[in-house]
Design a protein around this motif. Structure first.
Motif, PDB file in Angstrom:
ATOM      1  N   LYS A 169     -17.268  28.819  10.577  1.00  0.00           N
ATOM      2  CA  LYS A 169     -17.674  28.680  11.982  1.00  0.00           C
ATOM      3  C   LYS A 169     -17.151  27.372  12.579  1.00  0.00           C
ATOM      4  CE  LYS A 169     -20.195  30.995  14.297  1.00  0.00           C
ATOM      5  NZ  LYS A 169     -19.761  32.039  15.284  1.00  0.00           N
ATOM      6  N   MET A 170     -17.234  26.303  11.811  1.00  0.00           N
ATOM      7  CA  MET A 170     -16.739  25.018  12.341  1.00  0.00           C
ATOM      8  C   MET A 170     -15.241  25.089  12.606  1.00  0.00           C
ATOM      9  SD  MET A 170     -18.952  22.014  10.451  1.00  0.00           S
ATOM     10  CE  MET A 170     -18.105  20.660  11.273  1.00  0.00           C
ATOM     11  N   ALA A 171     -14.503  25.724  11.712  1.00  0.00           N
ATOM     12  CA  ALA A 171     -13.054  25.860  11.904  1.00  0.00           C
ATOM     13  C   ALA A 171     -12.776  26.666  13.181  1.00  0.00           C
ATOM     14  CB  ALA A 171     -12.431  26.538  10.686  1.00  0.00           C
ATOM     15  N   GLU A 172     -13.560  27.703  13.384  1.00  0.00           N
ATOM     16  CA  GLU A 172     -13.406  28.535  14.579  1.00  0.00           C
ATOM     17  C   GLU A 172     -13.698  27.708  15.841  1.00  0.00           C
ATOM     18  OE1 GLU A 172     -16.107  31.964  14.555  1.00  0.00           O
ATOM     19  OE2 GLU A 172     -16.163  31.820  16.742  1.00  0.00           O
ATOM     20  N   VAL A 173     -14.773  26.922  15.784  1.00  0.00           N
ATOM     21  CA  VAL A 173     -15.175  26.104  16.928  1.00  0.00           C
ATOM     22  C   VAL A 173     -14.087  25.071  17.263  1.00  0.00           C
ATOM     23  CG1 VAL A 173     -16.807  24.297  17.646  1.00  0.00           C
ATOM     24  CG2 VAL A 173     -17.662  26.415  16.581  1.00  0.00           C
ATOM     25  N   GLN A 174     -13.533  24.469  16.218  1.00  0.00           N
ATOM     26  CA  GLN A 174     -12.609  23.352  16.439  1.00  0.00           C
ATOM     27  C   GLN A 174     -11.282  23.773  17.072  1.00  0.00           C
ATOM     28  OE1 GLN A 174     -12.726  21.619  12.519  1.00  0.00           O
ATOM     29  NE2 GLN A 174     -14.665  20.560  12.936  1.00  0.00           N
ATOM     30  N   VAL A 175     -10.917  25.035  16.959  1.00  0.00           N
ATOM     31  CA  VAL A 175      -9.657  25.454  17.586  1.00  0.00           C
ATOM     32  C   VAL A 175      -9.861  26.019  18.994  1.00  0.00           C
ATOM     33  CG1 VAL A 175      -8.482  25.838  15.392  1.00  0.00           C
ATOM     34  CG2 VAL A 175      -9.693  27.746  16.488  1.00  0.00           C
ATOM     35  N   ARG A 176     -11.111  26.022  19.458  1.00  0.00           N
ATOM     36  CA  ARG A 176     -11.349  26.594  20.789  1.00  0.00           C
ATOM     37  C   ARG A 176     -10.854  25.694  21.913  1.00  0.00           C
ATOM     38  NH1 ARG A 176     -17.642  28.306  19.995  1.00  0.00           N
ATOM     39  NH2 ARG A 176     -17.340  30.104  18.622  1.00  0.00           N
ATOM     40  N   GLY A 177     -10.874  24.381  21.680  1.00  0.00           N
ATOM     41  CA  GLY A 177     -10.459  23.488  22.761  1.00  0.00           C
ATOM     42  C   GLY A 177     -10.626  22.035  22.379  1.00  0.00           C
ATOM     43  N   GLN A 178     -10.273  21.165  23.314  1.00  0.00           N
ATOM     44  CA  GLN A 178     -10.241  19.725  23.048  1.00  0.00           C
ATOM     45  C   GLN A 178     -11.590  19.043  23.277  1.00  0.00           C
ATOM     46  OE1 GLN A 178      -6.906  17.679  23.030  1.00  0.00           O
ATOM     47  NE2 GLN A 178      -6.418  19.610  22.013  1.00  0.00           N
ATOM     48  N   THR A 179     -12.397  19.641  24.134  1.00  0.00           N
ATOM     49  CA  THR A 179     -13.639  18.959  24.514  1.00  0.00           C
ATOM     50  C   THR A 179     -14.849  19.756  24.050  1.00  0.00           C
ATOM     51  OG1 THR A 179     -13.843  20.124  26.605  1.00  0.00           O
ATOM     52  CG2 THR A 179     -12.526  18.089  26.613  1.00  0.00           C
ATOM     53  N   TYR A 180     -15.990  19.109  24.126  1.00  0.00           N
ATOM     54  CA  TYR A 180     -17.232  19.776  23.723  1.00  0.00           C
ATOM     55  C   TYR A 180     -17.466  21.040  24.555  1.00  0.00           C
ATOM     56  CZ  TYR A 180     -22.163  20.677  22.847  1.00  0.00           C
ATOM     57  OH  TYR A 180     -23.346  21.274  22.520  1.00  0.00           O
ATOM     58  N   GLY A 181     -17.264  20.928  25.852  1.00  0.00           N
ATOM     59  CA  GLY A 181     -17.502  22.064  26.739  1.00  0.00           C
ATOM     60  C   GLY A 181     -16.639  23.267  26.366  1.00  0.00           C
ATOM     61  N   GLU A 182     -15.361  22.998  26.107  1.00  0.00           N
ATOM     62  CA  GLU A 182     -14.454  24.099  25.730  1.00  0.00           C
ATOM     63  C   GLU A 182     -14.857  24.699  24.387  1.00  0.00           C
ATOM     64  OE1 GLU A 182     -10.552  22.210  27.998  1.00  0.00           O
ATOM     65  OE2 GLU A 182     -10.720  22.072  25.824  1.00  0.00           O
ATOM     66  N   ALA A 183     -15.169  23.803  23.437  1.00  0.00           N
ATOM     67  CA  ALA A 183     -15.506  24.278  22.094  1.00  0.00           C
ATOM     68  C   ALA A 183     -16.831  25.034  22.089  1.00  0.00           C
ATOM     69  CB  ALA A 183     -15.557  23.102  21.124  1.00  0.00           C
ATOM     70  N   SER A 184     -17.683  24.691  23.045  1.00  0.00           N
ATOM     71  CA  SER A 184     -18.977  25.355  23.144  1.00  0.00           C
ATOM     72  C   SER A 184     -18.899  26.567  24.084  1.00  0.00           C
ATOM     73  CB  SER A 184     -20.025  24.350  23.637  1.00  0.00           C
ATOM     74  OG  SER A 184     -21.315  24.880  23.534  1.00  0.00           O
ATOM     75  N   LEU A 185     -17.675  26.950  24.415  1.00  0.00           N
ATOM     76  CA  LEU A 185     -17.417  28.116  25.279  1.00  0.00           C
ATOM     77  C   LEU A 185     -18.089  27.986  26.644  1.00  0.00           C
ATOM     78  CD1 LEU A 185     -17.848  30.916  22.568  1.00  0.00           C
ATOM     79  CD2 LEU A 185     -15.717  29.925  23.427  1.00  0.00           C
ATOM     80  N   GLY A 186     -18.100  26.758  27.144  1.00  0.00           N
ATOM     81  CA  GLY A 186     -18.655  26.530  28.474  1.00  0.00           C
ATOM     82  C   GLY A 186     -20.160  26.628  28.548  1.00  0.00           C
ATOM     83  N   GLU A 187     -20.787  26.816  27.396  1.00  0.00           N
ATOM     84  CA  GLU A 187     -22.252  26.907  27.377  1.00  0.00           C
ATOM     85  C   GLU A 187     -22.842  25.521  27.495  1.00  0.00           C
ATOM     86  OE1 GLU A 187     -24.501  29.622  26.998  1.00  0.00           O
ATOM     87  OE2 GLU A 187     -22.717  30.722  27.593  1.00  0.00           O
TER      88      GLU A 187
END
Lengths: 102, 213
Positions: free
Chosen positions: A84-102
């Motif tokens: 899950k962490m690996a998946e999260v880390q490739v989503r984007g550069q910032t917390y917002g992107e990695a958290s899918l805008g949530e």
């Protein structure tokens, strides 16, 4: 900690950011659901050693302690966390992107 | 939101911690991962997390100030508060959970100050989240060793003869300081009195506001 020498007390104050509030919320919710006790968290924090208290921020230590207790209790496995962490880390550069805008 | 601001200050004028301005940190990615795993496994829900954060944001030192003002006005309540802080807080609707709340009273000769040398145990239900300095290594290390000096750095100068009692919180025990009622407030109402009670006066690193005679 108590009784040691230390420098002046810094009175800087920052607003808690969303991820910090979430760590706090997860701590209260999971302890309320019986996944760990304050003692369990405390043990994980103490096991981190003194360096963690210099190098990590307050909520960084808490999420590490919460995670360790949840894995020990079997809420999810270390492998699931890693994936899950690996998946999260490739989503984007910032917390917002990695958290899918949530 | 923290990640789309432009001036490095939050709406309340405080600087955001550096974390929020930089790339996603390892620990932030762990928080996201832990949260999503807990949701996937139906251990919690987005609504529960949101409600918890709302409850956290709603708690403020105003709760503690109401408690102190009541104690100043009602001697019987003060007696109950000093005897069983948790039960007395519940009377005002502030549930402190399973924790034991111990109220300690400042008098002419005694000044109380609270600290948590272990981590950051703090009477959150009465005061909200602890200030950063309360969690700092410096405050936690030094308060038990040189409280008078720490107090002086907070601008609190106590007479030589005042005894200082330092209370170290534990995981199961929370303290709150009942500061001494300021002089010249005899005619004030309970709600007026509550406005004099500052957060720091209930931690012991400050005194209540005074009124001009």
């Amino acid at each position: 900690m108590g009784g040691q020498d230390a420098g002046p007390i810094c009175d800087d104050q920052h607003d808690f950011s969303l991820w910090e509030k979430r760590v706090d919320a997860l701590m209260i919710l999971c302890s309320g659901k019986g996944y760990f006790t304050v003692d369990g968290l405390r043990r994980a924090l103490e096991d981190m050693g003194e360096a963690a208290f210099e190098d990590m921020s307050y909520y960084e230590r808490w999420i590490a302690a919460i995670n360790q207790n949840l894995i020990e209790k079997g809420a999810y496995s270390l492998e699931e966390l890693g994936a899950k962490m690996a998946e999260v880390q490739v989503r984007g550069q910032t917390y917002g992107e990695a958290s899918l805008g949530e | 939101m923290p990640h789309d601001h432009h001036d490095h200050l939050s709406p309340s004028g405080h600087p955001y911690r550096a974390d929020d301005d930089t790339a996603l940190s390892y620990w932030q990615s762990m928080e996201i991962a832990v949260r999503e795993l807990l949701l996937e496994k139906s251990i919690t829900t987005p609504a529960e997390i949101a409600a918890q954060i709302d409850a956290m944001d709603a708690r403020s030192p105003a709760n503690g100030a109401a408690l102190v003002a009541r104690a100043w006005c009602d001697p019987d309540f003060k007696e109950r508060l000093l005897k069983d802080g948790s039960a007395a807080s519940r009377e005002l609707g502030f549930d402190v959970g399973p924790m034991l709340l111990i109220a300690v009273e400042n008098t002419a000769n005694i000044h109380n100050i609270i600290v948590c040398t272990l981590c950051s145990c703090y009477p959150r239900n009465l005061l909200g989240l602890p200030p950063d300095w309360y969690k700092s290594r410096a405050y936690r290390s030094r308060t038990v060793k040189e409280p008078r000096k720490v107090l002086s750095e907070f601008g609190v100068a106590l007479p030589e003869g005042t005894h200082i009692r330092v209370h170290d919180s534990t995981a199961d025990m929370r303290y709150v300081v009942i500061p001494a009622r300021p002089n010249g407030t005899d005619k004030m109402s309970e709600s007026e009195l509550a406005k004099l009670v500052t957060r720091d006066s209930m931690i012991g690193t400050g005194l209540p506001k005074t009124v001009s005679a």
